[in-house]
Design a protein around this motif. Structure first.
Motif, mmCIF file in Angstrom:
data_model
loop_
_atom_site.group_PDB
_atom_site.id
_atom_site.type_symbol
_atom_site.label_atom_id
_atom_site.label_comp_id
_atom_site.label_asym_id
_atom_site.label_seq_id
_atom_site.Cartn_x
_atom_site.Cartn_y
_atom_site.Cartn_z
ATOM 1 N N ASP A 66 0.845 -1.196 0.000
ATOM 2 C CA ASP A 66 0.000 0.000 0.000
ATOM 3 C C ASP A 66 0.872 1.233 0.000
ATOM 4 O O ASP A 66 1.957 1.257 0.565
ATOM 5 C CB ASP A 66 -0.879 0.020 1.256
ATOM 6 C CG ASP A 66 -1.927 -1.056 1.183
ATOM 7 O OD1 ASP A 66 -2.258 -1.631 2.237
ATOM 8 O OD2 ASP A 66 -2.399 -1.331 0.065
ATOM 9 N N ARG A 67 0.352 2.279 -0.583
ATOM 10 C CA ARG A 67 1.153 3.504 -0.663
ATOM 11 C C ARG A 67 1.011 4.301 0.613
ATOM 12 O O ARG A 67 -0.044 4.347 1.226
ATOM 13 C CB ARG A 67 0.688 4.340 -1.851
ATOM 14 C CG ARG A 67 1.236 3.886 -3.161
ATOM 15 C CD ARG A 67 0.697 4.751 -4.269
ATOM 16 N NE ARG A 67 -0.616 4.286 -4.655
ATOM 17 C CZ ARG A 67 -0.814 3.434 -5.633
ATOM 18 N NH1 ARG A 67 0.181 2.953 -6.318
ATOM 19 N NH2 ARG A 67 -2.050 3.057 -5.934
ATOM 20 N N SER A 68 2.065 5.004 0.973
ATOM 21 C CA SER A 68 2.008 5.908 2.129
ATOM 22 C C SER A 68 1.267 7.166 1.695
ATOM 23 O O SER A 68 1.121 7.418 0.497
ATOM 24 C CB SER A 68 3.419 6.230 2.588
ATOM 25 O OG SER A 68 4.090 6.956 1.597
ATOM 26 N N PRO A 69 0.823 7.993 2.638
ATOM 27 C CA PRO A 69 0.041 9.190 2.265
ATOM 28 C C PRO A 69 0.775 10.109 1.288
ATOM 29 O O PRO A 69 0.173 10.630 0.355
ATOM 30 C CB PRO A 69 -0.185 9.897 3.608
ATOM 31 C CG PRO A 69 -0.083 8.844 4.621
ATOM 32 C CD PRO A 69 0.850 7.794 4.093
ATOM 33 N N ILE A 70 2.074 10.293 1.529
ATOM 34 C CA ILE A 70 2.824 11.166 0.620
ATOM 35 C C ILE A 70 2.838 10.586 -0.783
ATOM 36 O O ILE A 70 2.673 11.306 -1.781
ATOM 37 C CB ILE A 70 4.274 11.344 1.116
ATOM 38 C CG1 ILE A 70 4.262 12.022 2.470
ATOM 39 C CG2 ILE A 70 5.083 12.139 0.131
ATOM 40 C CD1 ILE A 70 5.640 12.203 3.055
ATOM 41 N N GLU A 71 3.027 9.271 -0.842
ATOM 42 C CA GLU A 71 3.056 8.621 -2.145
ATOM 43 C C GLU A 71 1.717 8.756 -2.839
ATOM 44 O O GLU A 71 1.654 8.979 -4.057
ATOM 45 C CB GLU A 71 3.419 7.140 -1.988
ATOM 46 C CG GLU A 71 4.898 6.936 -1.722
ATOM 47 C CD GLU A 71 5.240 5.489 -1.458
ATOM 48 O OE1 GLU A 71 4.327 4.663 -1.293
ATOM 49 O OE2 GLU A 71 6.441 5.177 -1.401
ATOM 50 N N GLU A 72 0.645 8.658 -2.077
ATOM 51 C CA GLU A 72 -0.692 8.814 -2.670
ATOM 52 C C GLU A 72 -0.857 10.198 -3.260
ATOM 53 O O GLU A 72 -1.309 10.354 -4.393
ATOM 54 C CB GLU A 72 -1.765 8.611 -1.571
ATOM 55 C CG GLU A 72 -2.064 7.183 -1.226
ATOM 56 C CD GLU A 72 -2.993 6.520 -2.228
ATOM 57 O OE1 GLU A 72 -3.282 5.340 -2.051
ATOM 58 O OE2 GLU A 72 -3.422 7.192 -3.202
#
Lengths: 287, 209
Positions: A66-72
């Motif tokens: 799953d992507r981290s918030p920054i990555e999202e």
């Protein structure tokens, strides 16, 4: 991402000429065997260390992490930038043309003959209809679930934590204690250490796991001495060589709870002894 | 007579001088001195300013433009006891961005681990047409066109001890929807990249027949 492939699509990874490669590389392990055999003959006594072959069986991750918030956020931004910079596709152009044609039809000075001489050959199905049909089909499509309905804490199931790679541990009697270890078995004369590791995997009770070994070279090594009361003249301790193997992630039968465990790298410290853990951690890669 | 001789020789000298100036980069400005001085006194090599103005030796060597000759069949190295021979890592899938990025990831990983990458190429895209049967009727209609993209990274002389580590990293980072396989490189793989030449084959068949 390609919608049809949200399903677990495992690599049909294989080395076709495994036998050829084995033939080429086998010399490495057999030379070690010859070396130990040569040690036996002139000295007259075997080495005081017993050899064991162990297998580090890994179940590869089946889905991406799953992507981290920054990555999202960054992904959203990149998508938006790409959309704004892109040109219209054929389908979108057709949509616009149809919409323009519709609006022209509504006007009062619509000259149907002049318009339709160009469009007489057009199909009845407009671009908007096609889009609606495609939307319907998409709604009918069921992508595979990203996590199976399995308790994350249940270490005996190999379906847990599909985004990480898991390692198989077994509980074994060693001396008087029951310890969690990677599956290992004693080496016998006349076989390579890799074959020992394969035998270790095959001899696990209750689990028929066919795994692919990644190579003839061991990935790790652990040496331990027997406790003083067991130590004899000829046996001081044991040396364990680990080999990496990879399990294709099809459905597996759940294994016995108390004797098998599928663990992530972070959870290893709850199961293994500190010295053993230190050596094992060096070759296990967590992703 | 002497003056006449002098004049003739002077004339000859001036001609020689003109030739010399045109062909040799001589910076000596000669005045019409005594005749013997001009002919025998070639002291320009010892002059401190000899070769002043030369620059051709400072430019990089411009090799003559070689025409691309036919791609030679490289000798495929065989595997030794501790090293693999030449093998291909094929990455294929329907989503081009994933396939490309994954193959670039593998290439960069090889560069980082000092694994020799011989070649990194793409095979032509294959289109698969998905035809569905119509509900009422027997005609098939075109539902979708799926394109399979394939990228190959050719690796040679990889150590057998490094191979399990490399495979581990690559397998754990495989994205969904991307197929990955490792094959040994062979002559047929190399020849498969070239276009067929039907006229040549026809002529060869005729010769053989």
């Amino acid at each position: 991402m390609a919608a049809p492939f949200s399903r677990v699509y495992r690599p049909l990874w294989r080395i076709i000429t495994t036998s050829a490669l084995n033939r080429g590389v086998r010399n490495v392990s057999s030379s070690r065997q010859q070396w130990s055999a040569q040690n036996v003959k002139p000295a007259g006594a075997a080495s005081p260390w017993a050899l064991h072959g162990a297998v580090c069986l890994q179940r590869l991750p089946a889905v991406s992490q799953d992507r981290s918030p920054i990555e999202e956020e960054f992904m959203e931004l990149m998508h938006q930038m790409e959309l704004e910079r892109s040109l219209l596709s054929d389908h979108e152009l057709r949509l616009l043309e149809d919409a323009a044609r519709m609006s022209r039809k509504q006007e009062e000075d619509y000259d149907s003959d002049e318009e339709e001489e160009d469009y007489r050959d057009k199909e009845i199905v407009t671009a908007q209809d096609l889009e609606d049909i495609w939307e319907q089909k998409l709604k009918q499509f069921q992508p595979a679930p990203r996590s199976q309905a399995v308790d994350e804490k249940d270490v005996s199931s190999s379906e847990r934590c599909l985004a990480d790679s898991l390692i198989l541990l077994v509980k074994k009697h060693v001396g008087s204690q029951k310890l969690w270890l990677l599956p290992q078995i004693q080496w016998q004369t006349g076989e390579t250490l890799r074959q020992t590791a394969e035998r270790a995997l095959a001899s696990l009770p209750g689990a028929d796991l066919t795994a692919t070994f990644l190579g003839n070279a061991p990935c790790g090594f652990y040496k331990y001495k027997y406790p003083k009361d067991i130590q004899k003249e000829g046996s001081v301790g044991a040396k364990v060589f680990f080999f990496k193997a990879v399990l294709p992630s099809h459905k597996h039968l759940p294994l016995e709870k108390n004797s098998f465990a599928w663990v992530k790298k972070e959870e290893l410290q709850d199961f293994l002894k500190p010295e053993y853990l230190k050596q094992v951690r060096r070759f296990i890669m967590a992703l | 007579m002497n003056t006449l001789l002098n004049k003739v020789l002077l004339l000859q000298n001036t001609q020689a001088l003109v030739c010399a100036v045109s062909s040799v980069q001589s910076q000596l400005l000669t005045t019409h001195m005594a005749l013997g001085v001009l002919l025998t006194n070639r002291q320009y090599r010892s002059m401190p300013t000899h070769g002043i103005g030369k620059y051709r030796h400072l430019l990089p060597k411009a090799l003559p433009k070689k025409k691309k000759d036919r791609v030679q069949v490289k000798q495929i190295k065989a595997a030794t006891a501790t090293e693999f021979g030449v093998f291909n890592v094929c990455v294929s899938g329907y989503d081009m961005t994933l396939v490309e990025h994954y193959s670039q990831y593998i290439h960069n990983l090889c560069n980082h681990l000092d694994i020799k990458v011989d070649e990194s190429y793409a095979l032509p895209t294959k289109s698969t047409e998905v035809m569905l049967m119509q509900e009422q009727g027997t005609k098939m209609y075109l539902d979708a066109v799926l394109k399979t993209h394939e990228r190959i990274v050719q690796i040679s002389e990889m150590k057998a001890t490094l191979f399990p580590i490399f495979m581990d990293v690559v397998l754990k980072n495989q994205p969904e929807g991307v197929r990955f396989c490792v094959k040994q490189h062979s002559e047929t793989d190399f020849q498969a990249r070239f276009k067929t030449r039907p006229e040549l084959e026809g002529l060869l068949a005729k010769i053989n027949n």
